[in-house]
Design an enzyme around this catalytic site. Structure first.
Site, short mmCIF file in Angstrom:
data_model
loop_
_atom_site.label_atom_id
_atom_site.label_comp_id
_atom_site.label_asym_id
_atom_site.label_seq_id
_atom_site.Cartn_x
_atom_site.Cartn_y
_atom_site.Cartn_z
N SER A 9 0.85 -1.20 0.00
CA SER A 9 0.00 0.00 0.00
C SER A 9 0.87 1.24 0.00
O SER A 9 1.64 1.48 0.94
CB SER A 9 -0.89 0.01 1.24
OG SER A 9 -1.42 1.31 1.39
N HIS A 34 -1.32 -1.22 -4.31
CA HIS A 34 -2.57 -0.89 -3.63
C HIS A 34 -2.57 0.61 -3.37
O HIS A 34 -1.66 1.14 -2.73
CB HIS A 34 -2.68 -1.68 -2.33
CG HIS A 34 -3.99 -1.50 -1.62
ND1 HIS A 34 -5.12 -2.21 -1.96
CD2 HIS A 34 -4.34 -0.69 -0.59
CE1 HIS A 34 -6.12 -1.85 -1.16
NE2 HIS A 34 -5.68 -0.92 -0.32
N ASP A 36 -4.69 3.78 -1.87
CA ASP A 36 -5.77 4.15 -0.95
C ASP A 36 -6.21 5.58 -1.17
O ASP A 36 -5.45 6.52 -0.93
CB ASP A 36 -5.27 4.00 0.50
CG ASP A 36 -5.10 2.55 0.88
OD1 ASP A 36 -6.08 1.79 0.78
OD2 ASP A 36 -3.98 2.16 1.27
N MET A 38 -8.72 8.46 0.02
CA MET A 38 -9.56 8.86 1.18
C MET A 38 -10.03 10.29 1.00
O MET A 38 -9.23 11.16 0.64
CB MET A 38 -8.75 8.76 2.47
CG MET A 38 -8.12 7.40 2.69
SD MET A 38 -7.15 7.41 4.20
CE MET A 38 -6.53 5.72 4.21
N HIS A 67 -8.36 1.42 -4.01
CA HIS A 67 -9.32 1.24 -2.91
C HIS A 67 -9.92 2.61 -2.59
O HIS A 67 -9.26 3.46 -2.00
CB HIS A 67 -8.55 0.66 -1.71
CG HIS A 67 -9.36 0.49 -0.47
ND1 HIS A 67 -8.78 0.24 0.76
CD2 HIS A 67 -10.69 0.52 -0.25
CE1 HIS A 67 -9.73 0.13 1.68
NE2 HIS A 67 -10.90 0.30 1.09
N MET A 69 -12.03 4.94 -0.52
CA MET A 69 -12.69 5.17 0.76
C MET A 69 -13.33 6.55 0.67
O MET A 69 -12.91 7.51 1.33
CB MET A 69 -11.66 5.09 1.90
CG MET A 69 -11.27 3.65 2.20
SD MET A 69 -9.69 3.53 3.08
CE MET A 69 -8.57 3.58 1.69
N MET A 138 -11.72 -5.43 5.30
CA MET A 138 -10.93 -4.51 6.12
C MET A 138 -10.63 -5.17 7.46
O MET A 138 -11.55 -5.54 8.20
CB MET A 138 -11.69 -3.21 6.36
CG MET A 138 -11.89 -2.35 5.11
SD MET A 138 -10.39 -2.02 4.17
CE MET A 138 -9.35 -1.24 5.41
N GLY A 143 -8.99 4.28 7.11
CA GLY A 143 -8.68 5.69 7.33
C GLY A 143 -7.21 5.95 7.62
O GLY A 143 -6.71 7.03 7.32
N PHE A 144 -6.54 4.97 8.17
CA PHE A 144 -5.15 5.17 8.56
C PHE A 144 -4.33 3.89 8.36
O PHE A 144 -4.86 2.79 8.55
CB PHE A 144 -5.05 5.58 10.04
CG PHE A 144 -5.84 6.82 10.34
CD1 PHE A 144 -5.29 8.08 10.15
CD2 PHE A 144 -7.16 6.72 10.79
CE1 PHE A 144 -6.04 9.23 10.41
CE2 PHE A 144 -7.91 7.87 11.06
CZ PHE A 144 -7.34 9.13 10.86
N GLY A 145 -3.06 4.08 8.03
CA GLY A 145 -2.13 2.96 8.02
C GLY A 145 -1.62 2.72 9.43
O GLY A 145 -1.86 3.53 10.34
N GLY A 146 -0.92 1.61 9.62
CA GLY A 146 -0.22 1.37 10.88
C GLY A 146 -1.08 0.97 12.06
O GLY A 146 -0.63 1.07 13.20
N ASP A 176 -6.93 -6.25 4.11
CA ASP A 176 -6.34 -4.91 4.13
C ASP A 176 -6.32 -4.34 5.55
O ASP A 176 -7.37 -4.02 6.12
CB ASP A 176 -7.15 -4.01 3.19
CG ASP A 176 -6.50 -2.65 3.01
OD1 ASP A 176 -5.37 -2.45 3.49
OD2 ASP A 176 -7.14 -1.79 2.37
N GLY A 178 -3.05 -3.92 8.84
CA GLY A 178 -2.31 -4.62 9.89
C GLY A 178 -1.74 -5.98 9.49
O GLY A 178 -1.47 -6.81 10.35
N GLY A 198 1.06 -2.23 4.14
CA GLY A 198 1.58 -0.87 4.07
C GLY A 198 2.78 -0.69 4.96
O GLY A 198 3.92 -0.84 4.53
N SER A 199 2.51 -0.41 6.24
CA SER A 199 3.61 -0.15 7.19
C SER A 199 4.60 -1.31 7.26
O SER A 199 5.81 -1.07 7.34
CB SER A 199 3.04 0.07 8.59
OG SER A 199 1.94 0.91 8.54
C1 DX5 Z 1 -6.44 1.65 5.60
C2 DX5 Z 1 -5.98 1.37 4.17
C3 DX5 Z 1 -4.93 0.35 4.10
C4 DX5 Z 1 -3.65 0.76 4.76
C5 DX5 Z 1 -2.96 -0.46 5.25
O1 DX5 Z 1 -7.51 2.50 5.60
O2 DX5 Z 1 -7.08 0.92 3.40
O3 DX5 Z 1 -4.69 -0.06 2.77
O4 DX5 Z 1 -2.80 1.48 3.91
O5 DX5 Z 1 -1.85 -0.06 5.97
P1 DX5 Z 1 -1.18 -1.00 7.06
O6 DX5 Z 1 -0.69 -2.22 6.33
O7 DX5 Z 1 -0.10 -0.13 7.60
O8 DX5 Z 1 -2.25 -1.35 8.07
ZN ZN Z 2 -6.62 -0.06 1.38
#
Ligand code: DX5
Ligand code: ZN
Length: 220
Positions: A9, A34, A36, A38, A67, A69, A138, A143-146, A176, A178, A198-199
């Site tokens: 991501s 991927h 994202d 938002m 994706h 959102m 999900m 909304g957020f990574g990590g 998608d 964590g 992602g992270s």
């Molecule tokens: C969250 C995103 C994810 C996010 C995943 O809203 O849809 O795609 O980037 O990031 P990690 O892998 O860090 O949870």
């Molecule tokens: Zn995503």
């Protein structure tokens, strides 16, 4: 068994070095990009808009998995098709006329995906699963990574896999949020086909190596 795909991501990439990070993914064992999107309305965060996504699409040489959102995603289907999106995923919770949205995505030449928030049961897809190319489960609140992985996701993957098998649908299951080496194997065992990370990828000391190791782990 078909190859399990890894989709880094770009939300976790270094936006000041986006081209460098895109080239890293191009050269890596990753299967998809991927992306994202938002809008600050459907989710409490804004990621990036069309000019940035166009720049990403220009350099990315692998499947573009977008994706959305955002509320009212139908408004942007043509724009995403024009920039070369391969798979366009909308949120179940954002689509009043989901079936119509799916048909519009396919009519624009893309594969159609549906994302489900952690609280949305997979049984709600009973009557449209055959029209869906990919379901994005999900495993965090979008909304957020990590964020940390929600454990109930394993049950949802199994329920979705059972629904897909029962209906004989061609749908891929994507996870998608964590995703790490700690949950990847169990997710694939439960029926996942695509892992977004992602992270775990971009914050690791050697992202190329992390992608390779994750791909090997789920394909061995
Ligand atoms: C969250 C995103 C994810 C996010 C995943 O809203 O849809 O795609 O980037 O990031 P990690 O892998 O860090 O949870
Ligand atoms: Zn995503």
């Amino acid at each position: 068994m078909s190859k399990k795909r890894i989709a880094p991501s770009l939300l976790a990439a270094d936006f000041a070095n986006l081209q460098r990070d895109i080239e890293m993914v191009n050269k890596s064992e990753a299967d998809w990009f991927h992306i994202d999107v938002m809008d600050g309305v459907f989710v409490p965060n804004i990621s990036f808009g069309m000019p940035v996504i166009e720049a990403i699409a220009k350099h990315a040489k692998k499947t573009l998995d977008v994706h959305l959102m955002i509320v009212d995603p139908d408004r942007y289907i043509a724009d995403f098709a024009a920039l070369g999106t391969d798979i366009l995923t909308v949120h179940y919770e954002a689509c009043t006329h989901l079936h119509r949205s799916l048909q519009a995505i396919k009519a624009a030449g893309m594969k159609a995906g549906v994302a489900l928030n952690p609280h949305t049961p997979v049984s709600l897809l009973e009557d449209c699963i055959e029209d869906i190319d990919l379901v994005c489960l999900m495993s965090v609140n979008p909304g957020f990574g990590g964020q940390s992985f929600i454990e109930n996701t394993y049950n949802k993957v199994k329920a979705l896999k059972a629904l897909i098998t029962r209906k004989g649908a061609p749908t891929l299951i994507e996870i998608d949020g964590g995703v790490t080496d700690k949950n990847a194997s169990e997710l694939v065992l439960a029926g996942a086909d695509v892992l977004v990370a992602g992270s775990y990828v971009f914050k690791s000391p050697d992202p190329t190596e992390t992608i390779l190791a994750l791909s090997k782990q789920v394909n061995s």
